[in-house]
Enzyme design. Structure first.
Site, PDB file in Angstrom:
ATOM      1  CG  HIS A 147      -2.113  -0.889   1.124  1.00  0.00           C
ATOM      2  ND1 HIS A 147      -1.991  -2.254   1.256  1.00  0.00           N
ATOM      3  CD2 HIS A 147      -3.438  -0.670   0.938  1.00  0.00           C
ATOM      4  CE1 HIS A 147      -3.186  -2.815   1.163  1.00  0.00           C
ATOM      5  NE2 HIS A 147      -4.080  -1.885   0.956  1.00  0.00           N
ATOM      6  CG  HIS A 197      -6.071  -0.356  -2.317  1.00  0.00           C
ATOM      7  ND1 HIS A 197      -6.855   0.544  -3.025  1.00  0.00           N
ATOM      8  CD2 HIS A 197      -6.853  -0.787  -1.295  1.00  0.00           C
ATOM      9  CE1 HIS A 197      -8.031   0.657  -2.430  1.00  0.00           C
ATOM     10  NE2 HIS A 197      -8.063  -0.142  -1.390  1.00  0.00           N
ATOM     11  CG  HIS A 258     -10.807  -4.955  -2.806  1.00  0.00           C
ATOM     12  ND1 HIS A 258     -11.090  -3.621  -2.688  1.00  0.00           N
ATOM     13  CD2 HIS A 258     -10.506  -5.386  -1.555  1.00  0.00           C
ATOM     14  CE1 HIS A 258     -10.961  -3.262  -1.425  1.00  0.00           C
ATOM     15  NE2 HIS A 258     -10.607  -4.315  -0.716  1.00  0.00           N
ATOM     16  CD  GLU A 310     -12.411  -5.605   2.315  1.00  0.00           C
ATOM     17  OE1 GLU A 310     -12.952  -4.902   3.178  1.00  0.00           O
ATOM     18  OE2 GLU A 310     -11.245  -5.443   1.939  1.00  0.00           O
ATOM     19  CD  GLU A 326     -14.517  -1.086   2.329  1.00  0.00           C
ATOM     20  OE1 GLU A 326     -14.209  -2.126   1.725  1.00  0.00           O
ATOM     21  OE2 GLU A 326     -13.695  -0.245   2.706  1.00  0.00           O
ATOM     22  CB  CYS A 328     -14.299   2.569   1.141  1.00  0.00           C
ATOM     23  SG  CYS A 328     -13.510   3.314   2.566  1.00  0.00           S
ATOM     24  CB  CYS A 411     -10.492   2.506   4.658  1.00  0.00           C
ATOM     25  SG  CYS A 411     -11.546   1.041   4.769  1.00  0.00           S
TER      26      CYS A 411
HETATM   27 ZN    ZN Z   1     -13.573   1.469   3.860  1.00  0.00          ZN
END
Ligand code: ZN
Length: 664
Positions: A147, A197, A258, A310, A326, A328, A411
């Site tokens: 990341h 990511h 994801h 996810e 999620e 996000c 996050c």
């Molecule tokens: Zn999140």
């Protein structure tokens, strides 16, 4: 042609000079909210959430990690490898908030954080507290899961926010030094590879827009072009889809892997199109959007149904109860659809932003601004062992009373904070020949048009509770210009009047009502969108909720919460009668003021099943259903009194005429 082009002062995205954006973003201070729904949300965000977020970051050790990297603290690193990104997102939120409203205390907290970041930055520009505090602090060792570029991206976005909202260059200088360092490491003749990511792509494009440095745009393109080579091996049992490395970006056909990573990447790709005009990029993004809105989108605007990885599920795999959704991912969808809107000028993308915003995103924070959902299910049977975070369940049986305060993987909360603080940015755009209004809220907005005239509008509305929008021209020159108003997808028979005169002849372009004339100060436009509650049915392929109906009113999706029903604990037996009217009622004292919808229905007599789980379909089960008044509240407000039974999709009451066995 645009006459007045100024980079400093835009919001999170600046297309004022993007050659392939038909619509140009407004200056951050060109739009200001007046008293209404969003000022209340922003007040809670500014007065409570940002301070609370700071406390949580202190508690989680995020700042100590930076001190550790700077050598001013002894101890061990705390948390995930991407812990720095939480600080950057929080800082971005603080910048937009300070740009909206000066605040000495928040400024002091931000100053402290920026000093820490400056102290932790290495002489070569690199910064990442996790890597710097490892035993062997060598950077870029683990592109798959490290990341580092992801964190860099969030730093760049925070830096952009400080410059645009406040003219503050400190973080920007730190960001450019880091970006230059990354430019010196990665590239076609240098190190190949990209981050597991996505995030840095859109951030680099924005840094390019602000700085004018084409090397940042080139680097964004490089990272995007690196995808699809299957070099990132995936994570645990997940394939390269997890890291968005399964297919070259230009060949994307469907949403996979994801969800947050997919949508962040899509945002960066769309940003790249806005600058380069490369058609293959936009075409890929339009295919992706069609796949999501056609087969993988929850009615709440949630995306990514699977807990496992996810991830996006198969087409139509949208169960209401096991819905990851999620926070996000919904924020990512909002950000991406904004870029698609800027690229295409089509209202369908603003519709998607609205669906995500007023439902999934608004549901994430509690009304107190101090508790946050990470996952956003559309149905809860009982609160026991409800899994609401990315983290694995602890194994201890627990009953959740409210949203968690924070999450180990934090996050989501600062993602909501930065969006709320900057929401004015997303209200409108301009073209030089006119202004487009995408989202409705009481606000004043102004802009310099190509003709040189300054125009200023005053928007008054009770949105999202009422569909009436009043627009008054405060300032205008003599020339013709147009104001375009989005007609939302849910709108029923909108009516329009100008200066009290009903207008039947209307010009509708790409979902926008275009009103062009030589506007004069004190001209008044009144648009009534028609906001009656409706019952929504899903595509029959969405088998998890086949035979169910959902209540929607305007942009707001409703849910039944057990606590509101006359008979408690029976949400599994509930049926809604589509032939009974839906009645709306304003409840000022409920959940900070909400429009409640009342529906007619019944509770099935489950006793008649005598504890059987299955029976032959021909078996005549006797039973007497109990009529019920069903009280529905906005989905976003659920879980604010207690977390108990809740459902968005309600089985439809079937009429019984005696010809079929009754499965009461
Ligand atoms: Zn999140």
């Amino acid at each position: 042609m645009l006459t007045h082009v100024e980079n400093v002062g835009s919001g999170p995205v600046d297309t004022s000079q993007s050659p392939f954006a038909p619509w140009k973003t407004m200056g951050f201070r060109d739009v200001s909210f007046k008293e209404g729904f969003w000022t209340k949300k922003q007040e809670v965000n500014g007065r409570t959430s940002l301070y609370f977020g700071y406390e949580m970051l202190v508690k989680a050790g995020n700042f100590d990690n930076l001190r550790l990297a700077a050598g001013s603290f002894q101890g061990t690193y705390h948390g995930y490898v991407f812990q720095d990104s939480d600080i950057y997102k929080w800082l971005e939120a603080v910048a937009w908030e300070l740009g909206r409203k000066p605040n000495r205390d928040l400024t002091a907290l931000a100053d402290q954080a920026i000093s820490l970041i400056a102290a932790a930055q290495l002489p070569n520009g690199y910064i990442n507290s996790y890597v710097q505090t490892r035993e062997s602090p060598e950077p870029w060792l683990d592109l798959e899961n490290g990341h580092e570029l992801y964190c860099a991206g969030h730093l760049f976005q925070a830096a952009v926010a400080f410059r645009r909202a406040l003219g503050d260059w400190r973080l920007y200088n730190i960001a450019c030094r880091f970006a230059d360092h990354i430019c010196s490491v990665f590239g076609t003749e240098k190190r190949l590879g990209t981050c597991g990511h996505p995030e840095v792509e859109m951030a680099l494009v924005e840094l390019y827009r602000l700085s004018g440095e084409t090397r940042y745009l080139d680097l964004a393109k490089f990272f995007i072009d690196q995808r699809g080579q299957k070099k990132l091996k995936g994570h645990r049992s997940y394939g390269p889809e997890y890291h968005q490395d399964h297919v070259p970006v230009r060949q994307i056909r469907e949403a996979a892997g994801h969800a947050v990573r997919q949508l962040y990447l899509a945002s960066g790709v769309t940003d790249l199109f806005l600058e380069t005009g490369e058609k293959a990029l936009l075409e890929a993004m339009l295919r992706l959007s069609k796949d999501i809105t056609g087969t993988k989108l929850y009615i709440t605007g949630g995306v990514g149904s699977r807990f496992d990885g996810e991830a996006f599920g198969d087409p139509y795999e949208l169960p209401a109860d096991q819905a990851y959704c999620e926070t996000c991912a919904a924020v990512g969808s909002f950000m991406w659809n904004w870029r698609l809107l800027l690229a295409t000028g089509e209202s369908r993308y603003a519709d998607q932003m609205e669906r995500a915003l007023y439902n999934n995103i608004l549901a994430a924070p509690a009304l107190d601004g101090r508790h946050y959902f990470y996952t956003n299910p559309l149905m809860v049977r009982q609160a026991k062992d409800l899994r609401l975070s990315a983290e694995e369940p602890s194994g201890e049986s627990s009953i959740l009373k409210q949203r968690p305060e924070w999450h180990d993987c934090a996050c989501c909360p600062p993602n909501v904070m930065r969006l709320f603080a900057s929401f004015a940015h997303y209200l409108s755009t301009h073209t030089g020949e006119g202004i487009q209004i995408h989202h409705y809220a009481s606000a004043e907005l102004g802009c310099d048009l190509a003709s040189g005239q300054r125009v200023k509008l005053n928007l008054t509305t009770e949105y999202p509770w009422q569909g009436k929008i009043r627009l008054e021209v405060l300032e205008s020159g003599q020339a013709l210009w147009a104001v375009s108003l989005r007609i939302p997808e849910w709108s029923q028979n909108p009516t329009l009047s100008i200066n009290g005169k009903i207008i039947k002849e209307r010009r509708l372009e790409k979902g926008y009502l275009v009103l062009e004339r030589a506007w004069q100060a004190r001209d008044v436009v009144e648009l009534e969108l028609g906001m009656e509650p409706v019952l929504v049915v899903s595509n029959p392929r969405l088998d998890a909720v086949r035979g169910c109906l959902a209540i929607q009113r305007g942009p707001i999706v409703y849910c039944l919460e057990d606590i509101d029903q006359e008979v408690k604990g029976r949400l599994l037996d509930v049926e809604i009668d589509k032939n009974r009217p839906l009645i709306t009622r304003w409840e000022a004292d409920l959940l900070n003021g909400v429009m409640v919808v009342e529906a007619g229905g019944q509770f099935r007599d489950v006793e008649a099943w005598c504890d059987h789980l299955y029976r032959p379909a021909t078996f005549p089960v006797q039973g007497t259903a109990q009529p019920a008044r069903l009280i529905a509240i906005p989905y976003y407000a659920w879980g604010n009194r207690e977390i108990g039974g809740m459902r968005v999709w309600i089985p439809e009451k079937k009429s019984y005429d005696g010809s079929e066995p009754y499965h009461g």
